[in-house]
Write a protein that holds these residues in place. Structure first.
Motif, mmCIF file in Angstrom:
data_model
loop_
_atom_site.group_PDB
_atom_site.id
_atom_site.type_symbol
_atom_site.label_atom_id
_atom_site.label_comp_id
_atom_site.label_asym_id
_atom_site.label_seq_id
_atom_site.Cartn_x
_atom_site.Cartn_y
_atom_site.Cartn_z
ATOM 1 N N ASP A 87 10.420 10.910 12.778
ATOM 2 C CA ASP A 87 10.764 11.074 11.364
ATOM 3 C C ASP A 87 11.911 12.064 11.204
ATOM 4 O OD1 ASP A 87 10.360 10.904 8.475
ATOM 5 O OD2 ASP A 87 9.386 12.852 8.616
ATOM 6 N N LYS A 235 15.250 14.303 2.653
ATOM 7 C CA LYS A 235 13.796 14.123 2.736
ATOM 8 C C LYS A 235 13.161 13.999 1.355
ATOM 9 C CE LYS A 235 9.694 16.883 3.796
ATOM 10 N NZ LYS A 235 9.187 18.124 4.413
ATOM 11 N N ASN A 239 10.874 10.820 0.434
ATOM 12 C CA ASN A 239 9.432 10.982 0.236
ATOM 13 C C ASN A 239 9.138 12.471 0.212
ATOM 14 O OD1 ASN A 239 6.670 11.023 0.205
ATOM 15 N ND2 ASN A 239 6.388 9.763 2.025
ATOM 16 N N THR A 242 5.719 14.200 2.740
ATOM 17 C CA THR A 242 5.741 13.496 4.023
ATOM 18 C C THR A 242 4.618 13.912 4.959
ATOM 19 O OG1 THR A 242 7.273 15.126 4.922
ATOM 20 C CG2 THR A 242 8.223 13.133 3.966
#
Length: 359
Positions: A87, A235, A239, A242
């Motif tokens: 991620d 980020k 979302n 996260t």
């Protein structure tokens, strides 16, 4: 006639390591840690209040960020966290690799890099490792829109010296250089000190390998304050929540248990050195690994054959049927008992082949 399929973003996806459902297996194929997480993680989990799960988690992940920053002697504004290093790396690709020039990464490396580049429509160029499977710093002195490479490299396990890492960064001051340190805790030298010297380097880490938390998905990046702010902007646009509340607390507990961390790393590196010595005795060649795996090729037995026979014995390793590395197996370091069973099988199987004149 146009259909909805004309608007589909088509990519060839990353293929993760197999996760077999086999109670009798020896699982050496996805570089997982063979030891459990810190006892502090287990105790924290037992003490958690489930009534708090009705609330959203802290979007800034402040406590985890602070724990990581304190651990590395950094400011909180120099740390970014995400759902595993995958991620974090994906966010870095989206944030920093938006130019028209190609990004650069090795031809033999973590195979998610080209997947992200294809998904995000980022031009890229693969830079070949040399004949010894090493990254050559001089090969990255060319026009680019960014650079990313693991250190130690995967799947080879080879370390690039800090001097060479510095050379790449210094030669590309107008590009962001991402150093993916997923395996650095197993013996390689970190590039973290360079984030104070250069404003274009991002160091990415994970809790999945050395901290035994692959199932919880915690990754982080360290860089200068402006880079981290840019990452957070992306980020929060993608979302804002996260990481879940459970993971945030367990990650904080893990990084605070340095004694257990060092003990576990010591056991894995000791087992790795024993395994490398045994593999060499059996006719395997490999780069000296600074990771928790060995990337090995046998002098006479094809990797595809060994891979298949090991599976029949419920021993799972990783095989990449790709150019230049199709005769290698990536073998994760497990417990001493698991590695002894692997070596015993290889010893018997290779001896049988030799008796049959197949060696």
């Amino acid at each position: 006639m146009k259909t909805w399929k004309d608007n589909v973003r088509s990519v060839v996806p990353y293929v993760p390591g197999e996760q077999p459902d086999d109670p009798d297996m020896i699982k050496l194929n996805t570089n997982e840690n063979p030891y459990p997480p810190s006892p502090m993680v287990e105790q924290t989990l037992k003490d958690m209040r489930t009534d708090t799960f009705r609330l959203y988690p802290d979007p800034t992940a402040h406590r985890l960020v602070k724990a990581i920053a304190d651990y590395h002697g950094l400011r909180e504004t120099e740390v970014f966290v995400g759902v595993g290093s995958d991620d974090v790396l994906a966010m870095a690709f989206m944030t920093f690799f938006n130019g028209s020039d190609p990004i650069l990464f090795p031809d033999i490396t973590y195979s998610f890099y080209d997947v992200w580049a294809e998904l995000l429509r980022i031009p890229y160029e693969k830079i070949p490792l040399n004949g010894e499977f090493d990254i050559v710093a001089g090969d990255y002195k060319k026009v680019n829109g960014g650079i990313v490479f693991p250190n130690p490299n995967a799947p080879t396990g080879a370390e690039l010296s800090l001097e060479s890492v510095r050379e790449i960064i210094e030669s590309n001051r107008e590009s962001v250089v991402v150093v993916d340190e997923a395996y650095v805790d197993f013996g390689a030298e970190t590039a973290l000190p360079l984030i104070r010297e250069y404003d274009n380097v991002l160091v990415v880490r994970t809790f999945s390998k050395s901290r035994s938390m692959a199932g919880l998905r915690i990754g982080y990046a360290c860089g200068n304050e402006e880079m981290i702010r840019c990452l957070n902007d992306v980020k929060y646009s993608f979302n804002s929540y996260t990481m879940d509340a459970t993971v945030l607390e367990l990650g904080e507990a893990s990084i605070k248990d340095e004694t257990y961390f060092r003990e576990t790393i010591g056991k894995i590196t000791e087992t790795r050195e024993w395994t490398q010595a045994q593999l060499a005795r059996l006719g395997f060649s490999f780069k000296d690994s600074k990771a928790n795996f060995v990337f090995a090729a046998h002098e006479s037995c094809p990797a595809s054959e060994l891979f298949a026979r090991l599976r029949e014995e419920h021993i799972y390793v990783r095989y990449f049927n790709k150019p230049r590395i199709s005769n290698h197996l990536r073998i994760t370091i497990g417990t001493p008992e698991e590695m002894r069973k692997l070596i015993e099988f290889l010893e018997h199987y290779l001896a049988e082949r030799k008796e049959k004149g197949e060696a």
